[in-house]
Design an enzyme around this catalytic site. Structure first.
Site, PDB file in Angstrom:
ATOM      1  N   TYR A 137      21.454  17.311  23.968  1.00 38.33           N
ATOM      2  CA  TYR A 137      20.035  17.109  23.676  1.00 38.33           C
ATOM      3  C   TYR A 137      19.683  17.630  22.295  1.00 38.33           C
ATOM      4  O   TYR A 137      18.902  17.016  21.551  1.00 38.33           O
ATOM      5  CB  TYR A 137      19.167  17.797  24.732  1.00 38.33           C
ATOM      6  N   GLU A 148      12.684  22.819   8.601  1.00 40.27           N
ATOM      7  CA  GLU A 148      12.298  21.405   8.626  1.00 40.27           C
ATOM      8  C   GLU A 148      12.250  20.858  10.053  1.00 40.27           C
ATOM      9  O   GLU A 148      11.339  20.099  10.416  1.00 40.27           O
ATOM     10  CB  GLU A 148      13.258  20.578   7.775  1.00 40.27           C
ATOM     11  N   GLU A 165       4.676  19.068  14.083  1.00 38.25           N
ATOM     12  CA  GLU A 165       3.909  17.852  13.793  1.00 38.25           C
ATOM     13  C   GLU A 165       3.912  16.881  14.972  1.00 38.25           C
ATOM     14  O   GLU A 165       2.899  16.253  15.265  1.00 38.25           O
ATOM     15  CB  GLU A 165       4.470  17.174  12.542  1.00 38.25           C
ATOM     16  N   ASP A 195      -0.269  21.688   7.851  1.00 35.73           N
ATOM     17  CA  ASP A 195      -0.132  22.187   6.486  1.00 35.73           C
ATOM     18  C   ASP A 195       0.617  23.515   6.450  1.00 35.73           C
ATOM     19  O   ASP A 195       1.462  23.742   5.577  1.00 35.73           O
ATOM     20  CB  ASP A 195      -1.504  22.355   5.833  1.00 35.73           C
TER      21      ASP A 195
END
Length: 121
Positions: free
Chosen positions: A6, A59, A66, A85
């Site tokens: 996964y 990242e 997000e 942000d």
């Protein structure tokens, strides 16, 4: 074992959907190639690996943040924008720190190699 699958699937999906992560993959390949070319010592590889791993982690966490925000707040909301942000700022900060590590580790041997090559001409 399934958890690893996964996790790898998550990385794969992020690579396919996130242009910034593809840029980080390209930068990682460049750093690794440069490190091999410069024959950096093992302790420098450790610093480079930590920096690269930290950027990838930031990242991927940004992508997760997000995605969750898009799920729970599909319409624009100022707090959702702020959270996105801030998460993006964390990636930027880590990427800048990784650039500093890269310059400190790869800069001196690259400079020495450039001087050696220029003196051969």
């Amino acid at each position: 074992m399934a958890s690893f699958g996964y996790a790898l699937q998550g990385i794969r999906e992020a690579l396919l959907s996130e242009p910034h992560l593809r840029f980080h993959a390209l930068a990682t390949a460049a750093v690794v190639a440069l490190g091999f070319w410069l024959r950096v010592p093992r302790h420098d590889w450790a610093l480079l690996a930590l920096a690269v791993g930290a950027v990838w982690t930031a990242e991927l966490l940004n992508t997760a943040v997000e995605t969750i925000i898009d799920l729970v707040s599909p319409d624009f909301h100022p707090l959702a924008g702020r959270a996105k942000d801030v998460a993006a700022g964390a990636v930027l900060l880590m990427a800048l720190a990784a650039v500093v590590v890269g310059l400190l580790v790869l800069g001196p041997p690259l400079w020495a190699k450039a001087l050696a090559l220029s003196s051969q001409r």
